[in-house]
Design a protein around this motif. Structure first.
Motif, PDB file in Angstrom:
ATOM      1  N   THR A  23      83.378 -24.359  20.190  1.00 51.85           N
ATOM      2  CA  THR A  23      83.347 -23.841  18.322  1.00 51.85           C
ATOM      3  C   THR A  23      84.112 -25.045  17.524  1.00 51.85           C
ATOM      4  N   LEU A  24      83.594 -25.835  17.476  1.00 52.10           N
ATOM      5  CA  LEU A  24      84.068 -27.023  16.538  1.00 52.10           C
ATOM      6  C   LEU A  24      83.177 -27.381  14.608  1.00 52.10           C
ATOM      7  N   MET A  25      83.058 -26.570  14.420  1.00 54.63           N
ATOM      8  CA  MET A  25      82.988 -25.765  13.325  1.00 54.63           C
ATOM      9  C   MET A  25      81.818 -24.897  13.180  1.00 54.63           C
ATOM     10  N   THR A  26      82.326 -24.285  12.088  1.00 59.78           N
ATOM     11  CA  THR A  26      81.821 -22.974  11.572  1.00 59.78           C
ATOM     12  C   THR A  26      80.405 -22.620  11.690  1.00 59.78           C
ATOM     13  N   GLU A  27      80.764 -21.377  11.661  1.00 54.06           N
ATOM     14  CA  GLU A  27      78.828 -21.320  12.154  1.00 54.06           C
ATOM     15  C   GLU A  27      78.225 -21.006  10.544  1.00 54.06           C
ATOM     16  N   PRO A  35      73.038 -20.344  18.623  1.00 56.06           N
ATOM     17  CA  PRO A  35      74.150 -19.961  18.671  1.00 56.06           C
ATOM     18  C   PRO A  35      74.055 -20.611  20.298  1.00 56.06           C
ATOM     19  N   LEU A  36      75.760 -21.364  19.450  1.00 59.15           N
ATOM     20  CA  LEU A  36      76.288 -21.773  20.834  1.00 59.15           C
ATOM     21  C   LEU A  36      76.498 -21.220  22.457  1.00 59.15           C
ATOM     22  N   ASP A  75      82.746 -36.070  23.578  1.00 60.62           N
ATOM     23  CA  ASP A  75      83.617 -36.715  23.594  1.00 60.62           C
ATOM     24  C   ASP A  75      84.738 -36.072  23.029  1.00 60.62           C
ATOM     25  N   ALA A  76      85.099 -34.660  22.605  1.00 56.23           N
ATOM     26  CA  ALA A  76      86.415 -34.021  22.119  1.00 56.23           C
ATOM     27  C   ALA A  76      86.667 -33.449  23.465  1.00 56.23           C
ATOM     28  N   GLY A  77      86.477 -33.755  24.600  1.00 54.91           N
ATOM     29  CA  GLY A  77      87.024 -33.202  25.132  1.00 54.91           C
ATOM     30  C   GLY A  77      87.369 -31.968  25.657  1.00 54.91           C
ATOM     31  N   CYS A  78      86.079 -31.624  24.874  1.00 52.99           N
ATOM     32  CA  CYS A  78      86.384 -30.211  25.352  1.00 52.99           C
ATOM     33  C   CYS A  78      85.999 -29.154  26.547  1.00 52.99           C
ATOM     34  N   PHE A  79      85.501 -29.496  27.485  1.00 54.11           N
ATOM     35  CA  PHE A  79      85.566 -29.466  29.079  1.00 54.11           C
ATOM     36  C   PHE A  79      86.570 -29.424  29.968  1.00 54.11           C
TER      37      PHE A  79
END
Length: 270
Positions: A23-27, A35-36, A75-79
């Motif tokens: 979740t990088l931004m609000t819904e 949906p993500l 790019d954000a390194g989430c994984f």
């Protein structure tokens, strides 16, 4: 979800763990048209089935949107963050320290495709033109760090970058690394030592006959076997090396999620 589920879909328990990382931004953000969870399911399906981005089934979000969101997450390194936290959870659940003190290094060559051909190299040992994925895993076979190079790059030349990435991911807890003969040489040993790691080479028996289970080294070979179940990683289908590297972290997220969710559920119930 109105569509018929796929076997690759994330479970409810797994999604509760995954959602905060993705979740990088609000819904309410205007970019959130889909949906993500469905975007993540599409990414899981693609990694498992091995289809091109443009051939995603129509009951998933549009492929352009899935690819764009994957690049944002990557790019954000989430994984990478997800794999790091799950590795600690699984290690603690198995009665080990959260961060490893030893790693195993190895590389595997992926044959090139039309997309990756311009950046490919020829691996004379494997007699294959493609890309080489250099991986470091802990003693449970879980991914810690990796680099992607043309296949003609030597393993020993990647020791510096790989060891530095390992120490960054673990908080400099690693003291020893096991590797095969491709990592021999003073330069590789000095590069590992500069990162605070003792590089030890596990050699083949001189009189090898048939299959030989090598101490320590078999762990990373088993990790390569896990990856072979995901057809997207059977060859190098990606135009950019960072996409290939990111998909490896996605696959390890898929592999580690069930066990991490199990340990979290067990801890919550106790």
């Amino acid at each position: 979800m109105s569509r018929k589920p796929y076997p690759s879909d994330v479970s409810e328990e797994e999604w509760h763990f995954v959602a905060p990382y993705l979740t990088l931004m609000t819904e309410q953000a205007p970019q959130r048209s889909y949906p993500l969870r469905e975007v993540f399911n599409a990414l899981r399906w693609l990694a498992r089935a091995g289809a091109p981005w443009r051939l995603l089934p129509n009951d998933f979000p549009p492929w352009q949107m899935v690819y764009q969101q994957f690049r944002r997450w990557n790019d954000a390194g989430c994984f990478e963050a997800m794999v790091s936290d799950m590795r600690s959870i699984i290690r603690v659940g198995d009665g080990r320290k959260a961060q490893p003190s030893a790693v195993i290094l190895d590389g595997r060559t992926l044959q090139s495709s039309c997309e990756s051909g311009p950046r490919a190299g020829y691996d004379g040992y494997k007699r294959r033109r493609g890309s080489k994925v250099h991986m470091a895993v802990d003693t449970l076979g879980q991914l810690i760090a990796l680099t992607v190079t043309p296949a003609d790059e030597q393993e020993r030349a990647q020791v510096k970058d790989l060891c530095e990435a390992v120490q960054q991911a673990t908080g400099e807890t690693v003291k020893v690394a096991w590797a095969d003969q491709g990592y021999t040489g003073d330069e590789a040993r000095k590069a590992a030592k500069a990162a605070g790691i003792d590089l030890q080479i596990v050699k083949l028996p001189e009189a090898k006959k048939g299959f030989v289970l090598l101490p320590r080294r078999w762990v990373v070979e088993r990790s390569f076997g896990w990856l072979s179940r995901f057809r997207r990683l059977s060859r190098d289908f990606e135009r950019m090396p960072q996409v290939l590297a990111g998909l490896h972290f996605v696959v390890f997220c898929i592999l580690m999620l069930p066990k991490a969710a199990f340990w979290l559920a067990l801890e919550a119930s106790s």
